[in-house]
Scaffold this active site. Sequence first.
Site, PDB file in Angstrom:
ATOM      1  N   GLN A 106       4.887  11.442  -1.983  1.00 51.97           N
ATOM      2  CA  GLN A 106       6.185  10.709  -2.591  1.00 51.97           C
ATOM      3  C   GLN A 106       6.325  10.779  -4.131  1.00 51.97           C
ATOM      4  O   GLN A 106       7.282  10.471  -4.650  1.00 51.97           O
ATOM      5  CB  GLN A 106       6.069   9.134  -1.965  1.00 51.97           C
ATOM      6  CG  GLN A 106       5.717   9.015  -0.724  1.00 51.97           C
ATOM      7  CD  GLN A 106       5.394   7.847  -0.250  1.00 51.97           C
ATOM      8  OE1 GLN A 106       5.924   6.746  -0.386  1.00 51.97           O
ATOM      9  NE2 GLN A 106       3.940   7.552  -0.270  1.00 51.97           N
ATOM     10  N   HIS A 124      10.416  13.345  -2.391  1.00 52.30           N
ATOM     11  CA  HIS A 124      11.373  12.488  -3.376  1.00 52.30           C
ATOM     12  C   HIS A 124      11.780  13.422  -4.517  1.00 52.30           C
ATOM     13  O   HIS A 124      12.160  13.056  -5.506  1.00 52.30           O
ATOM     14  CB  HIS A 124      10.672  11.118  -3.924  1.00 52.30           C
ATOM     15  CG  HIS A 124      10.542  10.029  -2.612  1.00 52.30           C
ATOM     16  ND1 HIS A 124       9.804   8.893  -2.925  1.00 52.30           N
ATOM     17  CD2 HIS A 124      11.092  10.023  -1.568  1.00 52.30           C
ATOM     18  CE1 HIS A 124       9.657   8.210  -1.738  1.00 52.30           C
ATOM     19  NE2 HIS A 124      10.436   9.134  -0.967  1.00 52.30           N
ATOM     20  N   CYS A 174      28.511  27.203 -12.660  1.00 56.98           N
ATOM     21  CA  CYS A 174      29.534  26.857 -11.786  1.00 56.98           C
ATOM     22  C   CYS A 174      30.478  26.122 -12.624  1.00 56.98           C
ATOM     23  O   CYS A 174      31.447  25.598 -12.021  1.00 56.98           O
ATOM     24  CB  CYS A 174      29.122  26.580 -10.396  1.00 56.98           C
ATOM     25  SG  CYS A 174      28.659  24.909 -10.425  1.00 56.98           S
ATOM     26  N   THR A 210      -0.936   5.412  -1.448  1.00 61.93           N
ATOM     27  CA  THR A 210       0.423   4.740  -1.310  1.00 61.93           C
ATOM     28  C   THR A 210       0.438   3.425  -0.648  1.00 61.93           C
ATOM     29  O   THR A 210      -0.437   3.079   0.141  1.00 61.93           O
ATOM     30  CB  THR A 210       1.285   5.686  -0.260  1.00 61.93           C
ATOM     31  OG1 THR A 210       2.342   5.322   0.092  1.00 61.93           O
ATOM     32  CG2 THR A 210       0.309   6.216   0.905  1.00 61.93           C
ATOM     33  N   SER A 211       1.404   2.604  -0.888  1.00 67.02           N
ATOM     34  CA  SER A 211       1.089   1.305  -0.088  1.00 67.02           C
ATOM     35  C   SER A 211       1.976   1.237   1.021  1.00 67.02           C
ATOM     36  O   SER A 211       1.630   0.236   1.752  1.00 67.02           O
ATOM     37  CB  SER A 211       2.403   0.200  -1.085  1.00 67.02           C
ATOM     38  OG  SER A 211       3.417   0.793  -1.311  1.00 67.02           O
ATOM     39  N   ASN A 235      -7.672   3.946  -0.973  1.00 69.87           N
ATOM     40  CA  ASN A 235      -7.099   3.028  -1.783  1.00 69.87           C
ATOM     41  C   ASN A 235      -7.819   1.741  -2.261  1.00 69.87           C
ATOM     42  O   ASN A 235      -8.477   1.562  -1.372  1.00 69.87           O
ATOM     43  CB  ASN A 235      -5.723   2.537  -0.640  1.00 69.87           C
ATOM     44  CG  ASN A 235      -4.628   2.072  -1.755  1.00 69.87           C
ATOM     45  OD1 ASN A 235      -5.092   1.076  -2.428  1.00 69.87           O
ATOM     46  ND2 ASN A 235      -3.447   2.353  -1.444  1.00 69.87           N
ATOM     47  N   PRO A 236      -7.728   1.418  -3.245  1.00 70.54           N
ATOM     48  CA  PRO A 236      -8.638   0.541  -3.671  1.00 70.54           C
ATOM     49  C   PRO A 236      -8.222  -1.067  -3.116  1.00 70.54           C
ATOM     50  O   PRO A 236      -9.226  -1.793  -2.901  1.00 70.54           O
ATOM     51  CB  PRO A 236      -8.331   0.130  -5.221  1.00 70.54           C
ATOM     52  CG  PRO A 236      -7.157   1.265  -5.548  1.00 70.54           C
ATOM     53  CD  PRO A 236      -6.865   1.968  -4.414  1.00 70.54           C
TER      54      PRO A 236
END
Length: 271
Positions: A106, A124, A174, A210-211, A235-236
């Site tokens: 992400q 992303h 362009c 990641t959360s 993840n911590p």
Amino acid sequence: MGHTDLSKAAELIAGAERAVALTGAGVSAESGIATFRDADGLWDRFDPEEVATAGGWLAFLIRKPWEGMEFLRGLRDAFAEASPNEAHAALASLEAEGHLGAVITQNVDGLHRLAGNREVVELHGSFGRRRCSSCGCRERVSREGFCEELDTMIAKLGSYMVHHPAHLLRRCECGGLFRADVVMFGEPVQGLGSALEHAEGCDVMLVCGTSSVVYPAAELPERAKARGAALIEVNPQRTELSARCDVHLAGAAGEVLPELVEAVRRASVAA
Ligand code: NAD
Ligand code: ZN
């Protein structure tokens, strides 16, 4: 992080037919890029709804040049000057040693590719590319190029002479205007088809930093699990996903992942 948890995770990866990683802002935290949740981060000082929406970011820069300059300086300090950390290096080793099929990220900082991962899905987008708003063509942007571009924009905003996006952005052949190839709020993610293929085709997913609340990324581990894949989380903190993971390795990615690489090497030799 318990020793048994580390061994269990290593055995899962060493024995996997196909493991993939899903990463988020936490993997870049040790490169000095603040996550959404960090206090004092860029996203604490600026409202993403104002500065990072497809329709709003240019209007924000033009309407509030002083704040716009601060924001662009923040982007440069956070993204353009960051380099890969031990977590990125560990994921690159896992791929190079044949234990990781892909990294789905992400993050927009481009650090996985810089660390050497080859199969990277950047959901992303990335500040490592620019995209023409009219014809859609893409170009690579070096770190130096990215810094220079931000500095040019900052200088232009500082002149208070910017009244139109064309005063601020480079032009494509362009005639269209180039912008960073990142996904802003309200825009569809990139490479979703390929991310879903990886998620549904893997038997182990390593979910790091990641959360697990931003969709559709948060759905990928669910898809993998629904097809029988094992989930390993690094993840911590505990997250929305933790309860459904087979192993939760509590700690910073830059510490845990190098240990995991070592443990995978040991497990591969033992097998
Ligand atoms: P998030 O900020 O919502 O969550 C970060 C997670 O990382 C948290 O669960 C936190 O506990 C964990 N974390 C913090 N330090 C860590 C460490 N050292 N090692 C491992 N984990 C650690 O981030 P998200 O889940 O990626 O989603 C937020 C959105 O933010 C994404 O859309 C992303 O595009 C964007 N974002 C990207 C960057 C970047 O490109 N580096 C930085 C900030 C935000
Ligand atoms: Zn174009």
